[in-house]
Write a protein that holds these residues in place. Structure first.
Motif, PDB file in Angstrom:
ATOM      1  N   LYS A  73       0.809  -1.222   0.000  1.00 15.26           N
ATOM      2  CA  LYS A  73       0.000   0.000   0.000  1.00 15.26           C
ATOM      3  C   LYS A  73       0.841   1.270   0.000  1.00 15.26           C
ATOM      4  N   ARG A 100       2.112   2.143  -3.524  1.00 23.12           N
ATOM      5  CA  ARG A 100       1.156   2.185  -4.629  1.00 23.12           C
ATOM      6  C   ARG A 100       0.656   3.601  -4.861  1.00 23.12           C
ATOM      7  N   ILE A 123      -7.838  -5.121  -5.017  1.00 23.01           N
ATOM      8  CA  ILE A 123      -7.351  -5.113  -3.639  1.00 23.01           C
ATOM      9  C   ILE A 123      -8.041  -6.196  -2.823  1.00 23.01           C
TER      10      ILE A 123
END
Length: 230
Positions: A117, A120, A130
């Motif tokens: 995360k 990203r 996800i």
């Protein structure tokens, strides 16, 4: 240095494929772009950027990957490591060096680039992506005591170990099949955090409801198949 080949499945990625090829480090011996029934200038642009271009008219991510593997199998010079990389420029190809590093320096069999995360770009992964990654990797943890956290497409594997997996999925289940077989065969593996950005163009899988549903079904199908397989 080991002999490293990169396989890039590509379906209508004319805008992104030159960026992907040009960003791949020079330690790679050959870049193989497999045009998966592309109708644009993907093949021309890939060849112009210096890649070997193969054509696989049967649509499906797995079909394209298997085409690339078949090409490698026919070469006289021994391949040591195969890297799989998407053609949409969402990954950072220059990070290939850290993807293969555990294989070269620590004799690890298989490495996945984990799209964590914190690395990203906002919006680079859809909500279904996800959730699908979370569900799939948690099921692998439950059934196989896996430590995988992602089904990221940016991955590297020793060539002989890849052959030993006897890969068969032709479409959306390629990545999860590989990871399940790595677990079942008790190969050594590692995840490396990688950066991830918004792709160039529109995704043909996660960008459509149909693609997301079929990918989810295929991934769960492989997991449950291997969970009850002796």
């Amino acid at each position: 240095m080991p002999n490293i080949k990169v396989i890039i499945p590509a379906y209508n990625e004319e805008a992104s494929i030159p960026f992907v090829i040009n960003a791949i480090p020079e330690i790679v011996d050959e870049i193989i772009v497999v045009s998966n029934n592309s109708t644009d200038n993907t093949e021309y642009n890939a060849k112009n950027a210096g890649a070997t271009v193969l054509i696989e008219n049967r649509k499906g991510y797995g079909f394209a990957c298997l085409k690339g593997m078949d090409y490698i199998a026919k070469q006289e010079k021994k391949t040591d490591i195969v890297v799989f990389l998407d053609g949409d420029f969402s990954d950072y190809p220059e990070e290939l060096t850290k993807i293969v590093q555990p294989i070269i320096d620590h004799n690890i069999d298989f490495v996945v680039g984990a799209r964590v995360k914190g690395l990203r770009e906002e919006g680079s992964m859809t909500v279904p992506q996800i959730f699908g990654n979370w569900l799939a990797t948690n099921l692998m943890t439950l059934f196989f005591r896996s430590t995988f956290t992602d089904l990221g497409p940016f991955r590297a594997i020793k060539y002989d170990k890849l052959l030993g997996l006897s890969m068969e999925d032709k479409t959306y289940g390629w990545t999860v099949e590989m990871q399940l077989k790595v677990l079942k065969q008790k190969l050594s593996y590692r995840e490396i955090p990688v950066n991830y950005r918004n792709r160039i163009g529109v995704s043909k899988v996660s960008g459509t409801i149909k693609g997301a549903i079929f990918a989810g079904i295929k991934i769960l199908g492989w997991i449950f198949k291997y969970s009850f397989k002796k």
